[in-house]
Design an enzyme around this catalytic site. Structure first.
Site, mmCIF file in Angstrom:
data_model
loop_
_atom_site.group_PDB
_atom_site.id
_atom_site.type_symbol
_atom_site.label_atom_id
_atom_site.label_comp_id
_atom_site.label_asym_id
_atom_site.label_seq_id
_atom_site.Cartn_x
_atom_site.Cartn_y
_atom_site.Cartn_z
ATOM 1 N N ASP A 163 86.280 24.896 10.030
ATOM 2 C CA ASP A 163 86.273 23.473 10.379
ATOM 3 C C ASP A 163 87.009 23.279 11.702
ATOM 4 O OD1 ASP A 163 85.791 20.755 10.019
ATOM 5 O OD2 ASP A 163 87.666 20.443 8.945
ATOM 6 N N HIS A 219 80.669 25.040 18.254
ATOM 7 C CA HIS A 219 79.981 25.758 17.177
ATOM 8 C C HIS A 219 79.756 27.229 17.555
ATOM 9 C CE1 HIS A 219 79.571 22.224 14.809
ATOM 10 N NE2 HIS A 219 78.712 21.615 15.616
ATOM 11 N N LEU A 248 80.935 45.462 3.347
ATOM 12 C CA LEU A 248 81.362 44.095 3.068
ATOM 13 C C LEU A 248 80.168 43.218 2.694
ATOM 14 C CD1 LEU A 248 83.659 41.924 3.241
ATOM 15 C CD2 LEU A 248 82.977 41.600 5.631
#
Length: 261
Positions: A39, A57, A149
């Site tokens: 955020d 972004h 992962l």
């Protein structure tokens, strides 16, 4: 003008401090699953005077790849990134949303070609542009056999919608198998519902982190985070540092987890 010697000195002290925290984190202290709410990207872009928030972004997406390497290097098994909520699809301006969709598509493709990582889309494709859905599906297919992962990309995701979708799937399967609603009421358990979530078969997040100082879940993993630990970082998404993450892990390791207590 900054003194170069002072800057180097602070850098050395920072690295020593970071290494000290890392040394104190042993494998048994590590969360198995970390969920991240990235955020503050828009705020970051505006504070730096960029013309559009797309710069924020993009910087946030680059930080997420860096964040994933930190997790991988520490032996964390699963990471979920909250990249685009179902609410974002209806409440963001069309030009910002278009940029964000392209950035997410590029990130998904990039991650699917990096290290031995396995990528999975969690969320609904119903409201996503076809090309983004196709890229997410291709990333998932490309990495299906990888053992490193495990990365969940929460795109077009909403926690309440996820629970509704899980219940609809359970009811449809039960009716298809010839069962009655009365029988279904006896069969419903938290484990059954959990198995039909987008993350079915995965461990719930041990630790949920949110950047930018905001302290809310924003419809993220509502079911899965019932017993999670939460950690809120003041740094805006693109400014997140490895030391911030290490502090979150140190804080997590020092907590006495009481499941439901």
């Amino acid at each position: 003008m900054k003194n170069r010697t002072d800057t180097i000195g602070r850098g050395i002290l920072y690295n020593l401090y970071q290494k000290r925290i890392r040394r104190g984190l042993t494998p048994e202290m590590m969360p198995h699953h970390v969920a991240m709410i990235i955020d503050g990207n828009r705020r970051w872009a505006r504070q730096l005077g960029y013309e559009t928030v797309a710069h924020g972004h993009r910087a946030g997406a680059a930080k997420m790849r860096e964040f994933l390497t930190w997790c991988d290097d520490l032996g964390i098994d699963v990471v979920t990134l909250y990249l685009l909520s179902s609410d974002n699809l209806s409440n963001r301006a069309s030009d910002e949303l278009g940029d964000l969709i392209e950035i997410i598509a590029d990130l998904a493709d990039d991650l699917s070609r990096f290290r031995d990582w396995r990528v999975k889309h969690v969320g609904s494709s119903a409201s996503l542009p076809e090309h983004l859905s196709a890229i997410l599906a291709a990333a998932e297919q490309r990495t299906a056999g990888k053992k490193g992962l495990h990365i969940n990309l929460a795109v077009g995701y909403g926690g309440r919608t996820e629970i509704v979708d899980a219940m609809r799937e359970i009811v449809a399967e039960h009716i298809r198998d010839g069962g009655s609603l009365d029988e279904l009421s006896e069969l419903l358990t938290p484990d059954l519902i959990g198995a039909h979530l987008y993350t079915g078969g995965q461990p719930d997040p041990d630790l949920v982190i949110r950047t930018s100082g905001e302290q809310r879940l924003s419809d993220f993993m509502l079911w899965q985070s019932a017993h999670s630990e939460f950690y809120f970082v003041e740094a805006l998404g693109p400014d997140l540092r490895e030391v911030d993450f290490l502090r979150a892990l140190r804080d997590y390791a020092g907590r006495n987890r009481r499941f439901g207590g």
